[in-house]
Write a protein that holds these residues in place. Structure first.
Motif, mmCIF file in Angstrom:
data_model
loop_
_atom_site.group_PDB
_atom_site.id
_atom_site.type_symbol
_atom_site.label_atom_id
_atom_site.label_comp_id
_atom_site.label_asym_id
_atom_site.label_seq_id
_atom_site.Cartn_x
_atom_site.Cartn_y
_atom_site.Cartn_z
ATOM 1 N N HIS A 111 0.858 -1.192 0.000
ATOM 2 C CA HIS A 111 0.000 0.000 0.000
ATOM 3 C C HIS A 111 0.889 1.236 0.000
ATOM 4 C CE1 HIS A 111 -4.016 -1.592 0.655
ATOM 5 N NE2 HIS A 111 -3.632 -2.293 1.702
ATOM 6 N N TYR A 126 -3.805 5.901 3.584
ATOM 7 C CA TYR A 126 -4.543 4.682 3.918
ATOM 8 C C TYR A 126 -5.502 4.968 5.062
ATOM 9 C CZ TYR A 126 -4.766 -0.337 5.281
ATOM 10 O OH TYR A 126 -5.151 -1.615 5.596
ATOM 11 N N TRP A 127 -6.777 4.589 4.867
ATOM 12 C CA TRP A 127 -7.817 4.749 5.880
ATOM 13 C C TRP A 127 -7.958 6.204 6.340
ATOM 14 C CZ3 TRP A 127 -6.922 -0.378 9.154
ATOM 15 C CH2 TRP A 127 -7.299 -1.469 8.364
ATOM 16 N N ASN A 174 -6.059 4.510 -0.438
ATOM 17 C CA ASN A 174 -6.758 3.233 -0.231
ATOM 18 C C ASN A 174 -7.838 3.370 0.836
ATOM 19 O OD1 ASN A 174 -6.804 0.114 -0.476
ATOM 20 N ND2 ASN A 174 -6.725 0.503 1.721
ATOM 21 N N GLU A 175 -9.067 3.059 0.446
ATOM 22 C CA GLU A 175 -10.212 2.989 1.377
ATOM 23 C C GLU A 175 -10.277 4.185 2.307
ATOM 24 O OE1 GLU A 175 -10.134 -0.695 3.500
ATOM 25 O OE2 GLU A 175 -10.853 -1.828 1.780
ATOM 26 N N ASN A 205 -12.570 -1.621 -3.582
ATOM 27 C CA ASN A 205 -12.387 -2.794 -2.720
ATOM 28 C C ASN A 205 -13.753 -3.270 -2.251
ATOM 29 O OD1 ASN A 205 -9.705 -2.074 -2.947
ATOM 30 N ND2 ASN A 205 -9.411 -1.594 -0.780
ATOM 31 N N TYR A 230 -15.549 -6.808 0.038
ATOM 32 C CA TYR A 230 -15.275 -8.085 0.712
ATOM 33 C C TYR A 230 -16.560 -8.895 0.938
ATOM 34 C CZ TYR A 230 -10.337 -7.305 1.271
ATOM 35 O OH TYR A 230 -8.993 -7.144 1.012
ATOM 36 N N TYR A 232 -16.357 -9.914 4.968
ATOM 37 C CA TYR A 232 -16.759 -8.943 6.005
ATOM 38 C C TYR A 232 -18.265 -8.670 5.971
ATOM 39 C CZ TYR A 232 -11.817 -7.952 6.808
ATOM 40 O OH TYR A 232 -10.483 -8.056 7.111
ATOM 41 N N GLU A 256 -9.457 -4.959 -4.572
ATOM 42 C CA GLU A 256 -9.387 -6.026 -3.558
ATOM 43 C C GLU A 256 -10.707 -6.776 -3.470
ATOM 44 O OE1 GLU A 256 -8.199 -4.719 0.411
ATOM 45 O OE2 GLU A 256 -6.772 -3.307 -0.471
ATOM 46 N N TRP A 304 -7.081 -9.799 -2.985
ATOM 47 C CA TRP A 304 -6.261 -9.643 -1.784
ATOM 48 C C TRP A 304 -5.972 -11.004 -1.205
ATOM 49 C CZ3 TRP A 304 -3.668 -5.492 -0.624
ATOM 50 C CH2 TRP A 304 -3.139 -5.333 0.667
ATOM 51 N N PHE A 321 0.516 -12.284 5.038
ATOM 52 C CA PHE A 321 1.485 -11.259 5.463
ATOM 53 C C PHE A 321 1.267 -10.932 6.936
ATOM 54 C CE2 PHE A 321 -1.426 -7.623 5.574
ATOM 55 C CZ PHE A 321 -2.471 -8.081 4.779
ATOM 56 N N ARG A 349 -4.055 -8.908 13.665
ATOM 57 C CA ARG A 349 -4.571 -10.268 13.416
ATOM 58 C C ARG A 349 -4.067 -11.250 14.471
ATOM 59 N NH1 ARG A 349 -8.433 -8.765 9.744
ATOM 60 N NH2 ARG A 349 -7.519 -7.159 8.411
ATOM 61 N N ASN A 357 -2.105 -11.971 8.520
ATOM 62 C CA ASN A 357 -3.327 -11.827 7.735
ATOM 63 C C ASN A 357 -3.333 -13.020 6.780
ATOM 64 O OD1 ASN A 357 -5.114 -11.154 5.534
ATOM 65 N ND2 ASN A 357 -5.140 -9.045 6.291
HETATM 66 C C1 GCB Z 1 -8.612 -3.910 3.135
HETATM 67 C C2 GCB Z 1 -7.338 -3.164 3.149
HETATM 68 C C3 GCB Z 1 -6.147 -4.078 3.302
HETATM 69 C C4 GCB Z 1 -6.452 -5.109 4.378
HETATM 70 C C5 GCB Z 1 -7.612 -5.950 3.905
HETATM 71 C C6 GCB Z 1 -8.037 -6.988 4.930
HETATM 72 O O1 GCB Z 1 -9.614 -3.451 2.680
HETATM 73 O O2 GCB Z 1 -7.174 -2.342 2.029
HETATM 74 O O3 GCB Z 1 -5.036 -3.315 3.645
HETATM 75 O O4 GCB Z 1 -5.353 -5.893 4.677
HETATM 76 O O5 GCB Z 1 -8.713 -5.134 3.669
HETATM 77 O O6 GCB Z 1 -7.464 -8.054 4.969
HETATM 78 O O7 GCB Z 1 -8.952 -6.702 5.698
#
Ligand code: GCB
Length: 593
Positions: A352, A377-378, A415-416, A472, A474, A478, A502, A547, A552, A557, A567
């Motif tokens: 990132h 980021y964020w 990013n996001e 992105n 999920y 999520y 992602e 993703w 990583f 986590r 992760n």
């Molecule tokens: C995301 C982020 C990434 C995180 C991923 C996750 O949206 O951009 O940096 O690692 O989700 O695994 O939640």
């Protein structure tokens, strides 16, 4: 005229904001590597920098002092201190530094022979996060930002014999930083990329931009900048393979622009042709390997050299599958990019933050397209001018370093990031700068989407500013169940290409269960199958970078036995084992021509 404006924008940004300029293509210059063992002192209270009144101490550790008599009190000694390898993070070199965030002092001695009429610079590929650099006890400069290169002139500090360099490295996270305190990756500290001493002629080629003209077919355009007194010269640009031998007049502050017709074989993933490009001044010859290609969008299409292309990608963090920890070497880059090729990719998202230069140089050679990003980021501090300057500096330094790499087609600015007026202003300003520095690439950002029932709408106002909309999502991890993924349909307010930057799901390699069981390879695989089914129906989709390639490390986590600070969304485990979903994505990519 246009090139002149580009140059002036560049000059403004570099001269006034940062006070000193990045020397590019250091691997093809006269360098001495300072890689190897460095002595270190761990300094959580910053005793080597502040005195007991918390004032800067003029006799800090950077003096590398030695007792002059047996009564002298000096409470540190680099000579008998522990060592760490540079480049490298400290977290994975010593167990007791695994979670450490704070200051570590690094020191290295080196010999140097001063050649009359030359200048000397010290160059760092990257130091995370804050670096204060001293040569022979005197300050050379300081730099903030963990993923971009920087150099300081040390002509006046270096001696014709034994020298030492001391760097105070501090990776404390700060709310105003870029990135800020909250990320989903490991905050690896240390001198994480190569260190070099560069010797240059008194007037040298500092930087150059040589790419295909985005507006005219078959034309090469760009500029060079000389640093020094002899700024009015006739510089030659040669591409021997095509017989090109072009004179460029530099003047004023040492810059010259050019454009010439050239019959070149174009660079593409199928044929990653690189040319030797030689830049020659009265005192110096610099060689680079440069590919020439054109990237643009037309409606919802991405065109490479005029032909529509689908970006078959994967996201990658800068972590080494070879040795663990922060990746930096050519071998790391080979391991990462070979895995992406095995997956069937023609494209990678380097998340990132700007990755080390080996990655983009190798991507150039292998014919892999690249999305390169800054760590906006964020929830960073949108209203803080220093935060903006820091983001801008990282964007500029990323572009300066990699603007001659054919593989890099996308600069991503964020990013996001949560929608707001101040965020929109911040990012729009960054985008304008990126465009003024580099008209030969596309701009994107990983945005978020709006969900209404089973409809996903692309409506982030930032998309007005982007060439490619990154998004992105999920679904299946999520939010929503796996079965619901394929019920979603997409709509967009923009006539622009969409790249899914992602999607993904976590799985522990070797854990097998039914498709409803979290963390099983089967669960992850089912998410991939349903996602690919759903995404195949989106007609403005022009690519994806799920993703992520490898598991990583992340402090976010902690789940015991499953995550243990990893992760687990990798398609490949941290031990290099391929999970089921790897083959699912591989089959999908191999089926797209
Ligand atoms: C995301 C982020 C990434 C995180 C991923 C996750 O949206 O951009 O940096 O690692 O989700 O695994 O939640």
């Amino acid at each position: 005229m246009k090139m002149k404006n580009i140059f002036l924008a560049f000059l403004f940004v570099s001269a006034f904001l940062f006070g000193q300029n990045q020397i590019i293509n250091i691997h093809n210059r006269n360098t001495i590597s300072l890689n190897g063992e460095w002595s270190i002192i761990i300094d959580p209270y910053e005793n080597g920098y502040y005195n007991y009144r918390y004032e800067e101490n003029p006799n800090g550790y950077f003096k590398n002092a030695k007792p002059k008599s047996k009564t002298d009190l000096i409470e540190y000694d680099f000579d008998t201190a522990d060592k760490l390898i540079v480049p490298g993070d400290w977290n994975t070199q010593r167990d007791d530094l695994f979670f450490y965030e704070g200051t570590v002092w690094y020191k290295k001695s080196f010999d140097y022979k001063i050649q009359p009429g030359t200048r000397t610079f010290i160059h760092f590929g990257a130091v995370n996060y804050d670096a204060k650099v001293y040569v022979n006890g005197m300050k050379a400069g300081e730099h903030t930002g963990g993923f971009t290169p920087f150099n300081f002139e040390i002509t006046g500090l270096i001696k014709d014999s034994d020298n030492f360099v001391v760097v105070k490295v501090d990776n404390k996270r700060i709310r105003e930083g870029v990135p800020t305190v909250n990320t989903d990756w490991w905050n690896y500290g240390g001198i994480t990329r190569d260190v070099n001493i560069i010797t240059t002629p008194a007037t040298f080629i500092e930087d150059y931009f040589i790419q295909l003209d985005p507006d005219t077919t078959g034309k090469v355009t760009g500029w060079i900048i000389l640093n020094g007194d002899k700024t009015e010269q006739t510089v030659k640009i040669k591409i021997p393979e095509t017989g090109i031998n072009q004179d460029v007049e530099t003047f004023g502050e040492g810059w010259g622009s050019f454009s010439f017709i050239a019959d070149l074989e174009l660079w593409s993933p199928g044929s990653p042709k690189l040319y030797d490009v030689i830049i020659e001044t009265e005192d110096e010859i610099i060689i680079d390997k440069i590919g020439f290609r054109k990237i643009e969008t037309e409606g919802t299409n991405v065109l490479l050299n005029g032909e529509s292309i689908f970006l078959k990608g994967i996201s990658i963090h800068e972590e080494s599958p070879v040795n663990g920890g922060r990746a930096h070497s050519h071998e790391d880059a080979e391991a990462l990019l070979n895995s992406a090729v095995k997956l069937g990719c023609n494209y990678v998202r380097l998340a990132h933050y700007p990755h080390n230069e080996n990655m983009v140089r190798l991507a150039d050679k292998m014919g892999i397209l690249v999305w390169s990003e800054i760590p906006v980021y964020w929830t960073i501090k949108w209203e803080n001018p220093d935060t903006y300057d820091l983001a801008l500096q990282q964007l500029v330094d990323m572009i300066v370093r990699d603007k001659n790499r054919a593989s890099v087609i996308i600069w991503s600015v964020a990013n996001e990031t949560p929608r707001s007026e101040s965020r929109l202003n911040f990012l729009t300003n960054l985008i304008e700068h990126a465009r003024s520095l580099d008209p030969t690439r596309l701009i994107s950002a990983a945005t978020e989407l709006t969900y209404n029932g089973r409809t996903i709408t692309i409506d982030d106002p930032l998309s007005f500013e982007l060439d490619i909309i990154g998004a992105n999502q999920y679904l299946g991890w999520y939010s929503n169940s796996i079965e619901q993924i394929n019920e979603f349909t997409w709509e967009t307010k923009f006539n622009k290409p969409l790249v899914i930057s992602e999607f993904g799901a976590g799985a522990l390699y070797g854990f097998h269960a039914d498709e409803q069981t979290r963390w099983s390879e089967e669960y992850q695989d089912a998410v991939y199958r349903e996602q690919l089914k759903m995404l195949s129906k989106v007609d403005f989709l022009r690519g994806m970078s799920p993703w992520i390639l490898y598991d990583f490390r992340s402090p976010r986590r902690p789940l015991p036995k499953i995550q243990d600070f990893w992760n687990r969304k990798g398609l490949i485990s941290n031990e290099g084992k391929l999970k089921k979903a790897f083959y699912t994505l591989q089959n999908f990519y191999n089926s797209i021509k």
